[in-house]
Design an enzyme around this catalytic site. Sequence first.
Site: not given
Length: 181
Positions: A130, A39-41, A31, A126, A17-18, A128
């Site tokens: 994207y 997601g990550v964002d 984005n 990108s 987990d970042i 995921g």
Amino acid sequence: MTSLTVAGRRLEITRGDITRETVDAIANAANEALRGGAGVDGAIHRAAGPGLLGELRERYPHGTPTGTAAITGGHGLPARWVLHAVGPVWRGGGQGEADLLAGAYRSCLRLADEVGARSVAFPAISMGIYGYPGPEGARVAVRTVAEHLRGATAIELARFVLFSDETHGLFADALADLGSE
């Protein structure tokens, strides 16, 4: 954890987990609007708290283009900085996607150097929602970061922190390919 030494610096691949990484900077798969997402964002925004979005609105009212990155404080994260990288949406490979993806990673690394970060963690930008194809995305990411580590940089550790076993495997393969060259 899989790793490789590049010009005396560490390049690592791990599953995790970042948002929990205790590094100087973490990269966010953002984005162009830099206003949070899925997601990550979304995970980074939730973990950092509302101050992150406030700083993004204040410092980057118009966002940042695809292939670039912007930097903020870490707010509620263990990392001191967040590098908001905007990777490309996959459109078949003929729209400069590889150059844009490499540009997003290079922009993060440049910003990390500007603030004196010695350690940085990356997600699979990108790959995921994207839609960037896994093997190609992993190769671009690993090669771009390794190239930076070979140059003049204060970064001593670059780590890819990947959420799924499948993505971890793709990055481990890309790292193994790099190590065998």
